[in-house]
Design a protein around this motif. Sequence first.
Motif, PDB file in Angstrom:
ATOM      1  N   ASN A  63     -14.402 -14.631  -7.914  1.00 33.80           N
ATOM      2  CA  ASN A  63     -15.343 -14.790  -6.810  1.00 33.80           C
ATOM      3  C   ASN A  63     -15.159 -13.642  -5.814  1.00 33.80           C
ATOM      4  OD1 ASN A  63     -16.082 -16.540  -4.014  1.00 33.80           O
ATOM      5  ND2 ASN A  63     -17.369 -16.961  -5.791  1.00 33.80           N
ATOM      6  N   ASP A 119     -18.868 -14.644   1.887  1.00 33.48           N
ATOM      7  CA  ASP A 119     -17.758 -15.544   1.535  1.00 33.48           C
ATOM      8  C   ASP A 119     -17.456 -15.390   0.049  1.00 33.48           C
ATOM      9  OD1 ASP A 119     -16.152 -17.677   0.755  1.00 33.48           O
ATOM     10  OD2 ASP A 119     -17.748 -19.177   1.017  1.00 33.48           O
ATOM     11  N   GLY A 120     -16.408 -14.604  -0.241  1.00 30.17           N
ATOM     12  CA  GLY A 120     -15.936 -14.445  -1.615  1.00 30.17           C
ATOM     13  C   GLY A 120     -14.521 -14.982  -1.741  1.00 30.17           C
ATOM     14  N   VAL A 121     -14.255 -16.084  -1.060  1.00 29.55           N
ATOM     15  CA  VAL A 121     -12.885 -16.648  -1.089  1.00 29.55           C
ATOM     16  C   VAL A 121     -12.636 -17.315  -2.431  1.00 29.55           C
ATOM     17  CG1 VAL A 121     -11.254 -18.222   0.028  1.00 29.55           C
ATOM     18  CG2 VAL A 121     -12.943 -16.992   1.419  1.00 29.55           C
ATOM     19  N   VAL A 122     -13.408 -18.344  -2.756  1.00 26.60           N
ATOM     20  CA  VAL A 122     -13.321 -18.997  -4.070  1.00 26.60           C
ATOM     21  C   VAL A 122     -14.712 -19.447  -4.486  1.00 26.60           C
ATOM     22  CG1 VAL A 122     -10.946 -19.865  -4.191  1.00 26.60           C
ATOM     23  CG2 VAL A 122     -12.665 -21.162  -2.931  1.00 26.60           C
ATOM     24  N   VAL A 148     -20.800 -16.501  -1.931  1.00 27.51           N
ATOM     25  CA  VAL A 148     -20.884 -16.098  -3.334  1.00 27.51           C
ATOM     26  C   VAL A 148     -20.642 -17.344  -4.188  1.00 27.51           C
ATOM     27  CG1 VAL A 148     -19.934 -14.629  -5.148  1.00 27.51           C
ATOM     28  CG2 VAL A 148     -20.033 -13.785  -2.783  1.00 27.51           C
ATOM     29  N   LEU A 150     -20.571 -20.448  -4.290  1.00 24.82           N
ATOM     30  CA  LEU A 150     -20.455 -21.712  -3.547  1.00 24.82           C
ATOM     31  C   LEU A 150     -19.801 -21.418  -2.206  1.00 24.82           C
ATOM     32  CD1 LEU A 150     -18.564 -23.797  -6.228  1.00 24.82           C
ATOM     33  CD2 LEU A 150     -20.822 -24.377  -5.344  1.00 24.82           C
ATOM     34  N   SER A 152     -16.937 -21.703   0.113  1.00 23.88           N
ATOM     35  CA  SER A 152     -15.543 -22.012  -0.239  1.00 23.88           C
ATOM     36  C   SER A 152     -15.061 -23.255   0.505  1.00 23.88           C
ATOM     37  CB  SER A 152     -14.659 -20.817   0.093  1.00 23.88           C
ATOM     38  OG  SER A 152     -15.160 -19.686  -0.578  1.00 23.88           O
TER      39      SER A 152
HETATM   40  K   LIG Z   1     -17.465 -18.480  -2.236  1.00 27.52           K
END
Ligand SMILES: [K+]
Length: 481
Positions: A63, A119-122, A148, A150, A152
């Motif tokens: 992600n 938001d590319g955390v998870v 991204v 979902l 996170s």
């Molecule tokens: K995300």
Amino acid sequence: MPVDYFTAAAVRAAEAATGDLLTSGALMQRAATGVANVVAAHLVSTGGCYGRGVGLVVGAGDNGGDALFAGALLARRGVSVCAVLLNPERAHPAGLAALRRSGGRVVERLPATMDAVVDGVVGIGGHGPLRESAATVFASVTAPVFAVDLPSGIDADTGVVHDPAVSADVTVTFGVRRNAHLLAAPHCGRVVLIDIGLGDLDGADLRSWTDDEVGRCWPVPGPADDKYTQGVVGVVAGSPRYPGAGVLCTGAAIHATSGLTRYAGSAGAQVLSRFPEVVVSESPQAAGRVQAWIVGPGFGVDDDALARLRTVLAADVPVLVDADGLTMLAAHPELLAARTAATLLTPHAGEFARLAGQPLGPDRLAAVRDLAQRLGVTVLLKGRGTLIAGPEPSTPVIGNDAGSSWAATAGSGDVLAGLAGALLASGRSPVDAAAMAARVHSVAAAIGADDAPLGASRLLGAIPAAITRLRRAAGASVVRQ
Ligand SMILES: [K+]
Ligand SMILES: NC(=O)C1=CN([C@@H]2O[C@H](COP(=O)(O)OP(=O)(O)OC[C@H]3O[C@@H](n4cnc5c(N)ncnc54)[C@H](O)[C@@H]3O)[C@@H](O)[C@H]2O)[C@@H](O)CC1
Ligand SMILES: Nc1ncnc2c1ncn2[C@@H]1O[C@H](COP(=O)(O)OP(=O)(O)O)[C@@H](O)[C@H]1O
């Protein structure tokens, strides 16, 4: 076509089935391009890309890789991109290299003013709440958030919104929608689906109807119809203490379908004074023939109410049980055993807990599916997100996000019961009747509210406009009358 939603396992299996596309990184490039295009479109619509500031919040998995590659593409369009790496040693190496090559920077904290944050955390690999380091970054974000895949901190399969979790303005997802996009719709914002070449998938876990499908299926009278041929619905609702439930439920049934509506109960005078077209009697036995019954709203739980519930459930026609009817059914589940026709139960969370013998819990999807299978009936679980499960395990659960919370007002459940019961009488299956009723109910709430709180009477009054809107959405495909 309905909109289908899938579990993370189904998404991973579909990705794996693409073989080279997955292993070569082509899927990730397509995903990142999709994210970059959506963010760029936002920047263009608010003044252009060049010199604007975009922040990336990057986790340890793919992600984060999507976010980094997307950041690289944005940087090449003149965007000033900076990335906070939550776990620098595990940041996607190729994605990080691409970002750096394009002039993006790694920073300790995001600048105070940003034009967008990614938001590319998870994504589908996430478990549990947003961890503290990520939550701290998002706490000071005021710019629009682009998630991204979902937001996170939200579970992909159950839609459980952990605390803390990201709340996104836009969610960009890939190939197929995930369950959470419907189950946690208020946290996902606008969901954009990017085609990455997964093709069509079977085996959806969850499904929602589109407005035009609801409009196309809505029953309207044809040239050969009279008041009896369209399905007569009988309403067994209201009591001396709660006559209004009988009025609202009957009124919704009248507005839902053409034909004849019967009312059987103690609130006949009140019902008639508001709706003189209703045929009123004292009891279901005296009411005459119906093609479906609605039983329970504002009904009471005394011996007389129980006797009426028994009578209605003994009939060989579809029955919708709501409110007090559900409370009595929870104490007398044997009443379902002898049913020959379909049964639709419409509990809110409290009634659901009574029926299930335990609190609803966070996984509403599993809970509604389990109860429907256990009781062998169709269950519509009410709330901002409505979930509808039939008794067969193989069919997807139907979901409807109301799009607003205006319907959270006393008596609006009575209106929903009237809508769904009338559709049952028209011959729609319990799942279809429930899905169509839930959608028209939420559209009526939005129209009736017009951005200000509304009572259930106004919700009821907005039903015709809601049906018109849905039928217009079906356009030329609406069947000839
Ligand atoms: K995300
Ligand atoms: N498989 C593929 O080829 C594709 C995957 N894609 C992306 O890859 C994502 C899935 O990637 P991954 O499987 O690497 O999983 P994720 O990137 O979703 O998350 C996994 C990582 O996050 C950590 N983590 C889990 N929960 C956390 C939490 N609450 N807080 C902080 N860290 C947490 C885990 O320890 C693990 O290191 C998708 O959501 C999508 O964005 C896309 O690139 C499309 C193609
Ligand atoms: N937060 C919410 N947003 C949108 N709709 C909601 C929300 N909460 C409840 N609803 C809907 O409003 C209705 C409430 O029904 P119910 O709880 O039975 O109320 P009542 O018994 O007062 O009629 C249901 O159709 C439900 O799906």
